[in-house]
Scaffold this motif. Structure first.
Motif, PDB file in Angstrom:
ATOM      1  N   GLN A 163       0.831  -1.212   0.000  1.00  0.00           N
ATOM      2  CA  GLN A 163       0.000   0.000   0.000  1.00  0.00           C
ATOM      3  C   GLN A 163       0.864   1.261   0.000  1.00  0.00           C
ATOM      4  OE1 GLN A 163      -3.289  -0.076   2.803  1.00  0.00           O
ATOM      5  NE2 GLN A 163      -3.044   2.120   3.209  1.00  0.00           N
ATOM      6  N   ILE A 164       1.932   1.254   0.804  1.00  0.00           N
ATOM      7  CA  ILE A 164       2.843   2.397   0.859  1.00  0.00           C
ATOM      8  C   ILE A 164       3.580   2.544  -0.473  1.00  0.00           C
ATOM      9  CG2 ILE A 164       4.895   3.343   2.008  1.00  0.00           C
ATOM     10  CD1 ILE A 164       3.940   1.793   4.541  1.00  0.00           C
ATOM     11  N   ALA A 165       3.986   1.414  -1.051  1.00  0.00           N
ATOM     12  CA  ALA A 165       4.679   1.447  -2.339  1.00  0.00           C
ATOM     13  C   ALA A 165       3.789   2.046  -3.428  1.00  0.00           C
ATOM     14  CB  ALA A 165       5.124   0.038  -2.726  1.00  0.00           C
ATOM     15  N   GLN A 166       2.499   1.726  -3.396  1.00  0.00           N
ATOM     16  CA  GLN A 166       1.575   2.285  -4.384  1.00  0.00           C
ATOM     17  C   GLN A 166       1.415   3.792  -4.195  1.00  0.00           C
ATOM     18  OE1 GLN A 166       0.129   0.560  -7.052  1.00  0.00           O
ATOM     19  NE2 GLN A 166      -0.215   2.712  -7.628  1.00  0.00           N
ATOM     20  N   GLN A 167       1.371   4.236  -2.949  1.00  0.00           N
ATOM     21  CA  GLN A 167       1.286   5.672  -2.680  1.00  0.00           C
ATOM     22  C   GLN A 167       2.520   6.388  -3.226  1.00  0.00           C
ATOM     23  OE1 GLN A 167       1.322   6.710   1.469  1.00  0.00           O
ATOM     24  NE2 GLN A 167       0.743   8.832   1.118  1.00  0.00           N
ATOM     25  N   ILE A 168       3.676   5.778  -3.060  1.00  0.00           N
ATOM     26  CA  ILE A 168       4.929   6.355  -3.568  1.00  0.00           C
ATOM     27  C   ILE A 168       4.872   6.491  -5.089  1.00  0.00           C
ATOM     28  CG2 ILE A 168       7.398   5.894  -3.872  1.00  0.00           C
ATOM     29  CD1 ILE A 168       7.259   4.557  -1.053  1.00  0.00           C
ATOM     30  N   ILE A 169       4.344   5.468  -5.764  1.00  0.00           N
ATOM     31  CA  ILE A 169       4.206   5.511  -7.226  1.00  0.00           C
ATOM     32  C   ILE A 169       3.221   6.597  -7.635  1.00  0.00           C
ATOM     33  CG2 ILE A 169       3.369   4.223  -9.235  1.00  0.00           C
ATOM     34  CD1 ILE A 169       4.447   1.678  -7.827  1.00  0.00           C
ATOM     35  N   ASP A 170       2.076   6.667  -6.942  1.00  0.00           N
ATOM     36  CA  ASP A 170       1.049   7.652  -7.271  1.00  0.00           C
ATOM     37  C   ASP A 170       1.569   9.080  -7.149  1.00  0.00           C
ATOM     38  OD1 ASP A 170      -0.701   5.562  -7.686  1.00  0.00           O
ATOM     39  OD2 ASP A 170      -1.674   5.735  -5.717  1.00  0.00           O
ATOM     40  N   LEU A 171       2.483   9.307  -6.212  1.00  0.00           N
ATOM     41  CA  LEU A 171       3.025  10.647  -5.997  1.00  0.00           C
ATOM     42  C   LEU A 171       4.344  10.875  -6.735  1.00  0.00           C
ATOM     43  CD1 LEU A 171       2.278  11.072  -2.168  1.00  0.00           C
ATOM     44  CD2 LEU A 171       0.993  12.010  -4.097  1.00  0.00           C
ATOM     45  N   HIS A 172       4.732   9.893  -7.568  1.00  0.00           N
ATOM     46  CA  HIS A 172       5.947   9.996  -8.386  1.00  0.00           C
ATOM     47  C   HIS A 172       7.199  10.219  -7.534  1.00  0.00           C
ATOM     48  CE1 HIS A 172       3.167  10.199 -11.747  1.00  0.00           C
ATOM     49  NE2 HIS A 172       2.576  11.245 -11.192  1.00  0.00           N
ATOM     50  N   LEU A 173       7.316   9.431  -6.467  1.00  0.00           N
ATOM     51  CA  LEU A 173       8.445   9.560  -5.542  1.00  0.00           C
ATOM     52  C   LEU A 173       9.392   8.359  -5.611  1.00  0.00           C
ATOM     53  CD1 LEU A 173       6.510  10.895  -2.387  1.00  0.00           C
ATOM     54  CD2 LEU A 173       7.987  12.226  -3.923  1.00  0.00           C
ATOM     55  N   GLU A 174       9.259   7.544  -6.664  1.00  0.00           N
ATOM     56  CA  GLU A 174      10.026   6.301  -6.733  1.00  0.00           C
ATOM     57  C   GLU A 174      11.540   6.517  -6.674  1.00  0.00           C
ATOM     58  OE1 GLU A 174       6.905   5.754 -10.102  1.00  0.00           O
ATOM     59  OE2 GLU A 174       7.707   7.419  -8.909  1.00  0.00           O
ATOM     60  N   LYS A 175      12.016   7.666  -7.173  1.00  0.00           N
ATOM     61  CA  LYS A 175      13.455   7.920  -7.205  1.00  0.00           C
ATOM     62  C   LYS A 175      13.962   8.599  -5.941  1.00  0.00           C
ATOM     63  CE  LYS A 175      13.768   8.199 -12.248  1.00  0.00           C
ATOM     64  NZ  LYS A 175      14.177   9.047 -13.416  1.00  0.00           N
ATOM     65  N   ARG A 176      13.044   8.816  -4.985  1.00  0.00           N
ATOM     66  CA  ARG A 176      13.424   9.522  -3.760  1.00  0.00           C
ATOM     67  C   ARG A 176      13.115   8.753  -2.485  1.00  0.00           C
ATOM     68  NH1 ARG A 176      10.181  14.800  -4.196  1.00  0.00           N
ATOM     69  NH2 ARG A 176      11.030  15.092  -2.098  1.00  0.00           N
ATOM     70  N   VAL A 177      12.320   7.701  -2.582  1.00  0.00           N
ATOM     71  CA  VAL A 177      11.937   6.914  -1.403  1.00  0.00           C
ATOM     72  C   VAL A 177      12.424   5.483  -1.585  1.00  0.00           C
ATOM     73  CG1 VAL A 177      10.063   6.138   0.089  1.00  0.00           C
ATOM     74  CG2 VAL A 177       9.902   8.373  -1.044  1.00  0.00           C
ATOM     75  N   PHE A 178      13.103   4.960  -0.562  1.00  0.00           N
ATOM     76  CA  PHE A 178      13.747   3.644  -0.669  1.00  0.00           C
ATOM     77  C   PHE A 178      13.373   2.772   0.526  1.00  0.00           C
ATOM     78  CE2 PHE A 178      16.233   6.832  -2.808  1.00  0.00           C
ATOM     79  CZ  PHE A 178      16.567   6.251  -4.025  1.00  0.00           C
ATOM     80  N   PHE A 179      12.917   1.541   0.231  1.00  0.00           N
ATOM     81  CA  PHE A 179      12.653   0.546   1.268  1.00  0.00           C
ATOM     82  C   PHE A 179      13.943  -0.218   1.554  1.00  0.00           C
ATOM     83  CE2 PHE A 179       8.429   1.053  -0.637  1.00  0.00           C
ATOM     84  CZ  PHE A 179       7.615   1.144   0.496  1.00  0.00           C
TER      85      PHE A 179
END
Length: 364
Positions: free
Chosen positions: A234-250
């Motif tokens: 769910q958190i990963a999908q929120q990151i994608i929706d907000l276009h933060l994939e290149k700034r947020v890392f698990f």
């Protein structure tokens, strides 16, 4: 022969209580033989590193759901064998089993630490705890003033002693290695300033609020998430929706948190509920300032000169506080606060002094 202390916990999965017991064990070991008994059985090495030297002092029972009378017997026999100066229980299950087992074994002192009193708000758990406390008669401790206030409101007869959690400043300390080098070694972008959050990926930790706050921050700011949980997708999908994939890392479960804090510029918890959280105090011991939400005992975990506490569930306020912390030119280190107010040596001495009035252990 060293004096013996026994901690009883429900399990040894990653969490604040479990970290408390394991850190207590490691820091106190030069002066005491500290045993940890987990009521539930699991492979502890899946969750914690650097426990090889303590294998003989970590014990797994095999409690299943529901009541098990044989657990009382096992604990009684163990206490008779090791003769502890005191038994230290954490949460209601360990209080019931460990407390009664200790009384049956004639252990001279029992300490129970309340790490979060939210469960006492319900009548049945509160009645059960009141009955067990009356039977076991432990020395009752709260790990924060906030928790003590909760207990006093819900069970005023207990009047707990407050002993705040402590951090091992010999283990958690500023890194001597350049941060850019550490980021490169970890495969992370070296051009970003990083916010760090170490928490279970569950709703109570409100990662969604932190991700929304990230969306309001400049593009040169990233986020490192340490921890696992049911809400990762769910958190990963929120990151994608907000276009933060290149700034947020698990980063997943980080076995050695001393490798995490040197990577970040500010530590953040956006939680909806906390007791007295350990992770922000560990971060501050490493010289990292913190931004927390104003829940539970978080205010007591923050250096007032370097850290910030904001209203929960408010991404706009959280992003402002994070930006302010990242841009601050404060020459003070939050480590001083931990050394003076939240050291593990002081905490251990306070616990020991509850049961040994004539004993003055010098922990160094």
């Amino acid at each position: 022969m060293k004096p013996v202390i026994v901690h009883v916990v429900q399990h040894l999965k990653p969490g604040g209580i479990e970290s408390f017991a394991l850190e207590f064990q490691r820091a106190a070991q030069p002066f005491f033989d500290v045993h940890i008994i987990s009521l539930e059985k699991q492979n502890v090495k899946c969750y914690w590193n650097n426990i090889d030297g303590f294998k003989a002092f970590i014990h797994m029972l095999d409690k299943k759901p529901g009541w098990q009378a044989n657990i009382f017997t096992q604990l009684k026999q163990f206490f008779i064998k090791v003769k502890p100066m005191y038994v230290h229980t954490h949460h209601i299950g360990p209080l019931i089993y460990g407390g009664i087992g200790a009384r049956l074994a004639n252990v001279p002192h029992i300490i129970h630490t309340e790490h979060d009193a939210w469960h006492l708000a319900d009548f049945k758990p509160r009645l059960l705890q009141k009955l067990i406390v009356t039977l076991v008669r432990p020395i009752y401790v709260a790990d924060a003033n906030f928790v003590a206030e909760q207990v006093n409101r819900l069970m005023p007869s207990l009047n707990p002693v407050v002993i705040t959690n402590g951090i091992d400043t010999n283990k958690f300390k500023p890194s001597t290695v350049n941060k850019q080098q550490l980021l490169k070694q970890a495969g992370l972008p070296t051009e970003l300033k990083f916010i760090g959050c170490a928490a279970r990926l569950e709703s109570v930790k409100a990662h969604d609020v932190l991700i929304n706050a990230m969306h309001n921050l400049p593009s040169n700011i990233g986020l490192l998430l340490a921890g696992t949980g049911s809400l990762k997708a769910q958190i990963a999908q929120q990151i994608i929706d907000l276009h933060l994939e290149k700034r947020v890392f698990f980063l997943g479960h980080v076995e050695d948190m001393t490798t995490f804090y040197p990577l970040i510029d500010v530590f953040c918890l956006s939680s909806n509920n906390e007791g007295l959280p350990l992770s922000p105090m560990e971060a501050q011991a490493c010289g990292v300032p913190v931004v927390l939400t104003d829940v539970g005992g978080c205010k007591e975990a923050v250096c007032s000169k370097t850290g910030l506490v904001v209203q929960p569930n408010n991404p706009a306020l959280l992003s402002q506080a994070l930006l302010s912390s990242l841009n601050q030119k404060n020459t003070l280190s939050p480590r001083v606060f931990i050394e003076n107010k939240r050291s593990i040596d002081k905490m251990i001495s306070q616990y020991v002094s509850l049961t040994q009035a004539d004993l003055r252990w010098k922990l160094c």
